[in-house]
Design an enzyme around this catalytic site. Structure first.
Site, PDB file in Angstrom:
ATOM      1  CG  HIS A  17      74.425  34.316 -87.966  1.00  0.00           C
ATOM      2  ND1 HIS A  17      74.188  33.505 -86.886  1.00  0.00           N
ATOM      3  CD2 HIS A  17      74.088  35.568 -87.575  1.00  0.00           C
ATOM      4  CE1 HIS A  17      73.740  34.243 -85.869  1.00  0.00           C
ATOM      5  NE2 HIS A  17      73.655  35.494 -86.265  1.00  0.00           N
ATOM      6  CE  LYS A  41      73.100  40.406 -77.127  1.00  0.00           C
ATOM      7  NZ  LYS A  41      73.119  40.037 -78.528  1.00  0.00           N
ATOM      8  NE  ARG A  90      67.304  38.568 -87.529  1.00  0.00           N
ATOM      9  CZ  ARG A  90      67.710  38.285 -86.315  1.00  0.00           C
ATOM     10  NH1 ARG A  90      67.574  37.080 -85.862  1.00  0.00           N
ATOM     11  NH2 ARG A  90      68.255  39.207 -85.553  1.00  0.00           N
ATOM     12  CB  SER A 128      71.577  32.710 -81.918  1.00  0.00           C
ATOM     13  OG  SER A 128      72.394  33.045 -83.016  1.00  0.00           O
TER      14      SER A 128
END
Ligand code: ADP
Length: 159
Positions: A17, A41, A90, A128
């Site tokens: 990030h 979430k 990514r 993460s």
């Protein structure tokens, strides 16, 4: 003034990030890293904790602000006069989801562009969730997260 908004869960912020933030900071006069408030979430860190970790990680980059919002990203972007939503890309697996989000955001507001920044190769598999998993197994996460995040993660796991 060109303002970009970088939305994300950041649970917690990683060096991947940070790489996107630093590169975005060169493209925009101001980048606002924004954390959504009412998300379904389940997260390890609260909104406040995530914001604090982001703030501490970006303190040497002058044109970064950190905020939270309950608005849709495009509405938040409009509110702060941002011209673009920044997202990191990514591997190929990010692409489908990101393309869908960008298309939805475009249909909600055609004036807000989504700008994708390709992950630097050393971070292209970093997430993460993989960092959290690694900590759970006592793995070394030093090269993946800023020092403050490392400490915060160890603290969580000690509880
Ligand atoms: P979200 O739940 O919104 O996907 P994340 O915190 O997982 O929140 O990610 C925020 C943004 O940062 C996304 O655009 C994601 O693709 C990007 N990102 C996450 N990890 C990396 C990384 N290692 N390199 C580049 N971009 C990344």
């Amino acid at each position: 003034m060109r303002i970009g908004v970088y939305p994300g869960t950041f649970d917690p912020i990683t060096n991947g990030h940070l790489d996107i933030i630093k590169r975005a900071a060169k493209l925009f006069d101001k980048v606002i890293v924004v954390v959504p408030i009412n998300m379904n979430k389940k997260t390890m860190f609260s909104v406040e904790e995530r914001m604090e970790l982001i703030k501490e990680s970006v303190q040497d980059i002058p044109n970064i602000e950190v905020d939270k919002t309950s608005l849709l990203t495009v509405d938040y972007a409009k509110k702060v006069n941002a011209t673009a939503i920044i997202r990191g890309l990514r591997m190929v697996s990010d692409f489908e989801y990101e393309l869908q989000m960008a298309a939805i955001n475009k249909s909600l507001d055609k004036n807000v562009e989504t700008i994708f920044i390709m992950s630097s190769h050393e971070y292209s598999f970093l997430s993460s969730s993989s960092v959290k998993e690694l900590v759970g197994f006592n793995g070394n996460i030093s090269e993946f997260v800023p020092e403050v995040v490392k400490e915060a993660l160890y603290k969580k796991y000690q509880k």
